[in-house]
Design a protein around this motif. Structure first.
Motif, PDB file in Angstrom:
ATOM      1  N   ASP A 110      -2.854   6.410  -5.546  1.00  0.00           N
ATOM      2  CA  ASP A 110      -2.537   6.479  -4.128  1.00  0.00           C
ATOM      3  C   ASP A 110      -3.794   6.688  -3.301  1.00  0.00           C
ATOM      4  O   ASP A 110      -3.864   6.261  -2.151  1.00  0.00           O
ATOM      5  CB  ASP A 110      -1.549   7.615  -3.863  1.00  0.00           C
ATOM      6  N   CYS A 151      -4.684   1.441  -2.433  1.00  0.00           N
ATOM      7  CA  CYS A 151      -5.034   2.857  -2.485  1.00  0.00           C
ATOM      8  C   CYS A 151      -6.010   3.193  -1.359  1.00  0.00           C
ATOM      9  O   CYS A 151      -6.830   2.363  -0.959  1.00  0.00           O
ATOM     10  CB  CYS A 151      -5.624   3.237  -3.837  1.00  0.00           C
ATOM     11  N   TYR A 189      -1.873   9.543   2.367  1.00  0.00           N
ATOM     12  CA  TYR A 189      -0.688   9.150   1.602  1.00  0.00           C
ATOM     13  C   TYR A 189       0.425   8.685   2.529  1.00  0.00           C
ATOM     14  O   TYR A 189       1.112   7.705   2.264  1.00  0.00           O
ATOM     15  CB  TYR A 189      -0.241  10.343   0.762  1.00  0.00           C
ATOM     16  N   SER A 244      -0.104   5.121   3.780  1.00  0.00           N
ATOM     17  CA  SER A 244      -0.193   4.056   2.795  1.00  0.00           C
ATOM     18  C   SER A 244       0.759   2.930   3.180  1.00  0.00           C
ATOM     19  O   SER A 244       1.606   3.095   4.060  1.00  0.00           O
ATOM     20  CB  SER A 244       0.128   4.592   1.395  1.00  0.00           C
TER      21      SER A 244
END
Length: 220
Positions: A46, A73, A116, A119
């Motif tokens: 991630d 990522c 995160y 993403s």
């Protein structure tokens, strides 16, 4: 959340590894640019915490190549080069964030969780399923308003299951996302964590098994 730490100084690498694992983040560590590029092609990360001054392939080139691979990522550069022009250059290479050493560890964790959430798949900070609520900022889980105390690994597995929104996740997928690369692929760790998670969440049961397929959240 699974993170690759690329840091050539052994003590700093160990500090990052232990600290992130205490935050329920799965961590792999490599110490040079060549190993970093190999790891990102093998594992689904991630985020990458990337030092710039690396042996072998320089951190700047590692950043360029990861961006060019379009792996999805996020890259957080963590480096002693903290001048404004260093930060501008690092972000210009394609890094998503830049944090200079020395740094405060809570800030690093907060920045990783922010990445995160940004993403390709949108990640809400508060997850809900039936009467279950998971505040991913505070790492706090409640069921019907009562707090449920979970271990970091149980938190990681629960977050993955809640983000799947009822979809079935295989044991192999959970192992890949919530454990690190040194985990025995034939371990029964996933089954054990799911077992304790079920007990702690109580009745009626929310974590179910799809025979020969994996695990999912459901109200029946």
């Amino acid at each position: 959340m699974r993170v690759l730490v690329v840091e050539d100084e052994p003590y700093m690498a160990r500090v990052l590894e232990l600290g992130l694992r205490r935050e329920a983040i799965a961590v792999d560590v490599v110490h040079d640019g060549d190993s970093a590029l190999e790891s990102v092609t093998v594992h689904d990360y991630d985020a990458v915490v990337l030092d710039r001054d690396l042996p072998g392939v320089h951190g700047d080139e590692v950043c360029r190549r990861i961006v060019a691979m379009d792996l999805g990522c996020r890259i957080l550069m963590l480096t002693a080069a903290g001048r404004l022009d260093d930060k501008v250059a690092g972000l210009g290479l394609g890094a998503d964030d830049y944090l200079a050493k020395p740094f405060d560890f809570p800030e690093l964790v907060a920045r990783l969780r922010a990445l995160y959430r940004r993403s390709p798949m949108v990640h809400s900070p508060v997850l809900t399923f039936a009467d279950l609520e998971f505040d991913t900022h505070r790492r706090r889980v409640t069921r019907a308003g009562t707090e449920v105390r979970l271990t970091p690994k149980e938190l990681s597995v629960l977050e993955l299951l809640m983000r799947a929104d009822g979809g079935v996740l295989s044991a192999e997928y959970l192992l890949d996302k919530a454990w690190d690369a040194h985990t025995d692929p034939f371990t029964n760790a996933v089954r054990l964590v799911v077992h304790t998670l079920r007990k702690k969440l109580g009745e009626p049961q929310l974590v179910h098994t799809a025979i020969s397929a994996g695990y999912y959240l459901g109200t029946k």
